[in-house]
Design a protein around this motif. Structure first.
Motif, short mmCIF file in Angstrom:
data_model
loop_
_atom_site.label_atom_id
_atom_site.label_comp_id
_atom_site.label_asym_id
_atom_site.label_seq_id
_atom_site.Cartn_x
_atom_site.Cartn_y
_atom_site.Cartn_z
N LEU A 1 0.88 -1.21 -0.08
CA LEU A 1 -0.03 -0.05 -0.10
C LEU A 1 1.05 1.16 -0.18
N SER A 2 1.94 1.16 0.72
CA SER A 2 2.83 2.41 0.73
C SER A 2 3.61 2.68 -0.77
N LEU A 3 3.62 1.57 -1.49
CA LEU A 3 4.30 1.74 -2.82
C LEU A 3 3.25 2.40 -3.86
N ILE A 4 1.97 2.25 -3.66
CA ILE A 4 0.92 2.53 -4.36
C ILE A 4 1.06 4.13 -4.84
N PRO A 5 1.30 5.21 -3.92
CA PRO A 5 1.38 6.37 -4.33
C PRO A 5 2.61 6.75 -5.23
N GLN A 6 3.67 6.06 -4.69
CA GLN A 6 5.05 6.23 -5.55
C GLN A 6 5.03 5.70 -7.18
N TYR A 7 4.00 4.62 -7.11
CA TYR A 7 3.85 3.86 -8.33
C TYR A 7 2.96 5.05 -9.32
N LYS A 8 2.16 5.59 -8.64
CA LYS A 8 1.03 6.43 -9.33
C LYS A 8 2.07 7.87 -9.88
N SER A 9 2.77 8.51 -8.80
CA SER A 9 3.65 9.50 -9.33
C SER A 9 4.55 9.28 -10.47
N LYS A 10 5.28 7.88 -10.19
CA LYS A 10 6.00 7.43 -11.52
C LYS A 10 5.18 7.50 -12.60
N LYS A 11 3.94 7.18 -12.59
CA LYS A 11 3.36 6.98 -13.99
C LYS A 11 3.04 8.25 -14.42
N PHE A 12 2.27 9.20 -13.41
CA PHE A 12 2.19 10.53 -13.84
C PHE A 12 3.55 11.20 -14.80
N TYR A 13 4.58 11.09 -14.13
CA TYR A 13 5.82 11.86 -14.65
C TYR A 13 6.10 11.32 -16.01
N GLU A 14 6.04 9.85 -16.09
CA GLU A 14 6.33 9.25 -17.50
C GLU A 14 5.26 9.79 -18.36
#
Length: 177
Positions: A54-67
């Motif tokens: 669950l703590s990795l979800i915001p980081q994954y979403k952030s990475k996808k947004f910037y990509e």
């Protein structure tokens, strides 16, 4: 990726990283205790692993947004607009030519997506404890543009922000209906 833009838009990335590392360390400690022969509840390990995911979800979403942002055909226009934007409310919101940038919000707001702007004042026991500049988007959702100072101390800045929005989108309704 433009560093200043990414730093401005990133939402609590540092604290999510700290939380993820802390949970990962708890998992390691848990496994070491289990290997050492201590009596441990394995349901706790499951809880830690789920918390790590669950703590990795915001980081994954952030990475996808910037990509996705870097692949956008308007990427350099967005960066240029950000660099030339006017910071207001202690630099928590920046008004560009085409977009509004909000600190800590991974995304930006087009002026034409705003249908209404108003000042929200919340009182508890007859005492003002919260004041915000809010807007309604095309989908009809109320969102916060920025926080304001209590008891009207930021009224002049509110007027400036509303005028900036009106200059870009004269169809915006002003005030709470």
């Amino acid at each position: 990726m433009h560093k200043e833009l990414k730093k401005y838009l990133s939402a609590y990335k540092f604290w999510w990283t700290v939380l993820t590392v802390f949970i990962a360390l708890l998992i390691v400690v848990f496994i070491v205790c289990a290997i050492a022969g201590n009596d441990v509840e394995y349901a706790g390990l499951v809880v830690f692993v789920v918390a790590l995911g669950l703590s990795l979800i915001p980081q994954y979403k952030s990475k996808k947004f910037y990509e996705k942002l870097e692949q956008d055909s308007q990427y350099w226009r967005i960066v240029e607009d950000f660099e030339k934007s006017l910071p207001m409310r202690k630099k928590t919101v920046r008004f560009g030519e085409q977009w509004i940038f909000r600190k800590g919000k991974e995304g930006f707001l087009k002026y034409e997506d705003i249908t209404q702007v108003y000042q929200y004042i919340h009182k508890q026991n007859f005492v003002e404890n919260e004041r915000k500049l809010k807007y309604v988007d095309k989908a009809g959702k109320e969102r916060t543009l920025c926080n304001l100072e209590l008891r009207g101390k930021s009224d002049e800045e509110v007027k400036q922000m509303i005028l900036l929005i009106l200059n870009k989108n004269p169809d915006v309704k002003i005030g709470y209906t």
